[in-house]
Design a protein around this motif. Structure first.
Motif, PDB file in Angstrom:
ATOM      1  N   HIS A  34       0.798  -1.219   0.000  1.00  0.00           N
ATOM      2  CA  HIS A  34       0.000   0.000   0.000  1.00  0.00           C
ATOM      3  C   HIS A  34       0.832   1.271   0.000  1.00  0.00           C
ATOM      4  CE1 HIS A  34      -3.495  -2.603   1.651  1.00  0.00           C
ATOM      5  NE2 HIS A  34      -3.471  -2.589   0.346  1.00  0.00           N
ATOM      6  N   ALA A  35       1.978   1.262   0.642  1.00  0.00           N
ATOM      7  CA  ALA A  35       2.821   2.459   0.621  1.00  0.00           C
ATOM      8  C   ALA A  35       3.374   2.697  -0.785  1.00  0.00           C
ATOM      9  CB  ALA A  35       3.957   2.331   1.633  1.00  0.00           C
ATOM     10  N   TYR A  36       3.773   1.622  -1.450  1.00  0.00           N
ATOM     11  CA  TYR A  36       4.303   1.744  -2.813  1.00  0.00           C
ATOM     12  C   TYR A  36       3.238   2.268  -3.764  1.00  0.00           C
ATOM     13  CZ  TYR A  36       6.503   0.460  -7.253  1.00  0.00           C
ATOM     14  OH  TYR A  36       7.032   0.496  -8.521  1.00  0.00           O
ATOM     15  N   SER A  37       2.044   1.697  -3.712  1.00  0.00           N
ATOM     16  CA  SER A  37       0.961   2.151  -4.581  1.00  0.00           C
ATOM     17  C   SER A  37       0.600   3.609  -4.296  1.00  0.00           C
ATOM     18  CB  SER A  37      -0.274   1.268  -4.406  1.00  0.00           C
ATOM     19  OG  SER A  37      -0.029  -0.039  -4.879  1.00  0.00           O
ATOM     20  N   THR A  38       0.619   3.971  -3.029  1.00  0.00           N
ATOM     21  CA  THR A  38       0.348   5.358  -2.651  1.00  0.00           C
ATOM     22  C   THR A  38       1.390   6.295  -3.245  1.00  0.00           C
ATOM     23  OG1 THR A  38      -0.713   4.697  -0.586  1.00  0.00           O
ATOM     24  CG2 THR A  38       0.145   6.941  -0.696  1.00  0.00           C
ATOM     25  N   ALA A  39       2.658   5.928  -3.111  1.00  0.00           N
ATOM     26  CA  ALA A  39       3.734   6.776  -3.621  1.00  0.00           C
ATOM     27  C   ALA A  39       3.628   6.939  -5.131  1.00  0.00           C
ATOM     28  CB  ALA A  39       5.091   6.178  -3.247  1.00  0.00           C
ATOM     29  N   LYS A  40       3.355   5.840  -5.832  1.00  0.00           N
ATOM     30  CA  LYS A  40       3.307   5.903  -7.292  1.00  0.00           C
ATOM     31  C   LYS A  40       2.066   6.653  -7.781  1.00  0.00           C
ATOM     32  CE  LYS A  40       7.188   3.914  -8.234  1.00  0.00           C
ATOM     33  NZ  LYS A  40       8.291   4.734  -8.792  1.00  0.00           N
ATOM     34  N   SER A  41       0.991   6.600  -7.016  1.00  0.00           N
ATOM     35  CA  SER A  41      -0.175   7.412  -7.331  1.00  0.00           C
ATOM     36  C   SER A  41       0.126   8.887  -7.088  1.00  0.00           C
ATOM     37  CB  SER A  41      -1.364   6.967  -6.477  1.00  0.00           C
ATOM     38  OG  SER A  41      -2.515   7.723  -6.777  1.00  0.00           O
ATOM     39  N   ALA A  42       0.831   9.168  -5.999  1.00  0.00           N
ATOM     40  CA  ALA A  42       1.189  10.554  -5.676  1.00  0.00           C
ATOM     41  C   ALA A  42       2.125  11.155  -6.714  1.00  0.00           C
ATOM     42  CB  ALA A  42       1.824  10.614  -4.289  1.00  0.00           C
ATOM     43  N   VAL A  43       2.973  10.332  -7.323  1.00  0.00           N
ATOM     44  CA  VAL A  43       3.839  10.818  -8.403  1.00  0.00           C
ATOM     45  C   VAL A  43       2.988  11.476  -9.495  1.00  0.00           C
ATOM     46  CG1 VAL A  43       5.331  10.077 -10.314  1.00  0.00           C
ATOM     47  CG2 VAL A  43       5.749   9.227  -7.997  1.00  0.00           C
ATOM     48  N   ILE A  44       1.861  10.868  -9.798  1.00  0.00           N
ATOM     49  CA  ILE A  44       0.986  11.399 -10.846  1.00  0.00           C
ATOM     50  C   ILE A  44       0.383  12.736 -10.425  1.00  0.00           C
ATOM     51  CG2 ILE A  44      -1.160  11.006 -12.101  1.00  0.00           C
ATOM     52  CD1 ILE A  44      -0.434   7.979 -12.027  1.00  0.00           C
ATOM     53  N   GLY A  45      -0.152  12.814  -9.217  1.00  0.00           N
ATOM     54  CA  GLY A  45      -0.730  14.062  -8.738  1.00  0.00           C
ATOM     55  C   GLY A  45       0.300  15.171  -8.645  1.00  0.00           C
ATOM     56  N   PHE A  46       1.458  14.841  -8.135  1.00  0.00           N
ATOM     57  CA  PHE A  46       2.554  15.806  -8.013  1.00  0.00           C
ATOM     58  C   PHE A  46       2.974  16.317  -9.386  1.00  0.00           C
ATOM     59  CE2 PHE A  46       7.196  16.560  -7.920  1.00  0.00           C
ATOM     60  CZ  PHE A  46       7.263  17.566  -6.961  1.00  0.00           C
ATOM     61  N   SER A  47       3.135  15.402 -10.338  1.00  0.00           N
ATOM     62  CA  SER A  47       3.584  15.771 -11.681  1.00  0.00           C
ATOM     63  C   SER A  47       2.563  16.661 -12.388  1.00  0.00           C
ATOM     64  CB  SER A  47       3.859  14.517 -12.511  1.00  0.00           C
ATOM     65  OG  SER A  47       4.885  13.737 -11.918  1.00  0.00           O
ATOM     66  N   LYS A  48       1.291  16.321 -12.256  1.00  0.00           N
ATOM     67  CA  LYS A  48       0.253  17.153 -12.870  1.00  0.00           C
ATOM     68  C   LYS A  48       0.228  18.550 -12.247  1.00  0.00           C
ATOM     69  CE  LYS A  48      -3.130  13.816 -14.611  1.00  0.00           C
ATOM     70  NZ  LYS A  48      -3.466  14.527 -15.851  1.00  0.00           N
ATOM     71  N   SER A  49       0.440  18.613 -10.961  1.00  0.00           N
ATOM     72  CA  SER A  49       0.421  19.891 -10.268  1.00  0.00           C
ATOM     73  C   SER A  49       1.558  20.794 -10.725  1.00  0.00           C
ATOM     74  CB  SER A  49       0.512  19.656  -8.752  1.00  0.00           C
ATOM     75  OG  SER A  49       0.518  20.877  -8.044  1.00  0.00           O
ATOM     76  N   ILE A  50       2.770  20.255 -10.773  1.00  0.00           N
ATOM     77  CA  ILE A  50       3.888  21.110 -11.192  1.00  0.00           C
ATOM     78  C   ILE A  50       3.844  21.376 -12.690  1.00  0.00           C
ATOM     79  CG2 ILE A  50       5.338  20.471  -9.235  1.00  0.00           C
ATOM     80  CD1 ILE A  50       6.956  18.686 -11.052  1.00  0.00           C
ATOM     81  N   ALA A  51       3.262  20.459 -13.469  1.00  0.00           N
ATOM     82  CA  ALA A  51       3.090  20.716 -14.902  1.00  0.00           C
ATOM     83  C   ALA A  51       2.220  21.946 -15.108  1.00  0.00           C
ATOM     84  CB  ALA A  51       2.477  19.503 -15.588  1.00  0.00           C
ATOM     85  N   ALA A  52       1.145  22.047 -14.332  1.00  0.00           N
ATOM     86  CA  ALA A  52       0.257  23.198 -14.450  1.00  0.00           C
ATOM     87  C   ALA A  52       0.953  24.488 -14.025  1.00  0.00           C
ATOM     88  CB  ALA A  52      -0.992  22.971 -13.598  1.00  0.00           C
ATOM     89  N   THR A  53       1.749  24.408 -12.973  1.00  0.00           N
ATOM     90  CA  THR A  53       2.407  25.602 -12.451  1.00  0.00           C
ATOM     91  C   THR A  53       3.462  26.151 -13.404  1.00  0.00           C
ATOM     92  OG1 THR A  53       2.026  24.941 -10.159  1.00  0.00           O
ATOM     93  CG2 THR A  53       3.835  26.498 -10.558  1.00  0.00           C
TER      94      THR A  53
END
Length: 252
Positions: free
Chosen positions: A159-178
């Motif tokens: 679950h920690a691994y899946s959480t981290a890899k999901s967060a990579v997507i949210g983080f990347s989309k956020s900085i892409a927008a910025t």
């Protein structure tokens, strides 16, 4: 696809083994200069020898704040430019205590997030600071996983691994927008399950082959993501940011 990356200088965090090293070879083949970063000094030496004069290898731990910055500085010093960052470093946290929620340890949670998410934040931050400091655009490519998009039950209930890899997507989309207005592009590759020593048994093989049914059903190969990585690092993707490309053999 020859010379898609001519005159590009790219840093690969986690570039001395596996997916990162395979990408490094593809980048060099396509005309790029590369700096590869890895924790193991022997792997760094082998990588530099195999990649040739267009590459430099640097030992470092991606979870340390100065590792990515030092690699970017090396890239600029050796090749006169820094055009792209590919963050591949990460890994399974089972040995630290990752697993299903009822057995997940706090150490397993923290170590797995550090390994897969904190390290990526640090490298992306260093890249953005470098691009803005040089008043230029650039490209960042981050590594997620099919388990961050379409999680599975046993044997992949980490679950920690899946959480981290999901967060990579949210983080990347956020900085892409910025940073889109600064011409800094941020995209994500989400590979399927690769064959490794952690998940080697007949049940796992049958499970994975039934999910990743392309090419007869198989584990992913390090080279499967090379074409996508070259595309995102090249000017062919100059109007693409905030995107996730799954290379998962049909898992989803």
């Amino acid at each position: 696809m020859e010379n898609w990356l001519s005159h590009k200088s790219i840093v690969i965090i986690g570039g001395t083994t596996g997916l990162g090293f395979s990408a490094a070879k593809a980048f060099v083949k396509n005309g790029a200069n590369v700096v590869v970063v890895g924790r193991n000094p022997e792997n760094c030496l082998v990588a530099e020898l195999e990649l040739g004069s267009s590459a430099r290898a640097k030992q470092g731990d991606a979870t340390h704040p100065h590792t990515s910055l030092a690699a970017i500085q090396l890239c600029i010093r050796e090749f006169g430019s820094f055009d792209g960052l590919y963050h591949v470093a990460g890994g399974n946290g089972k040995k630290y205590g990752d697993g299903p929620l009822h057995t997940l340890t706090l150490e397993g949670w923290n170590k797995t997030l550090d390994l897969n998410l904190t390290s990526l934040m640090l490298s992306n931050q260093a890249a953005v600071q470098a691009f803005t400091g040089m008043n230029k655009g650039g490209t960042i490519l981050n590594m997620s996983s099919v388990l961050g998009i379409a999680p599975s039950s046993a044997p992949f209930e980490d679950h920690a691994y899946s959480t981290a890899k999901s967060a990579v997507i949210g983080f990347s989309k956020s900085i892409a927008a910025t940073y889109a207005s600064k011409n800094i592009r941020v995209n994500v590759i989400a590979p399927g399950i690769l064959n490794n020593t952690i998940y080697q048994d007949e049940y796992v093989e049958k499970f994975v082959f039934g999910k990743q049914v392309l090419d007869g059903g198989r584990f992913g190969l390090s080279s499967d993501a090379d074409g996508a990585a070259v595309y995102f690092m090249s000017d062919y993707s100059r109007f693409t940011t905030g995107q996730i490309l799954s290379v998962d053999g049909g898992w989803q």
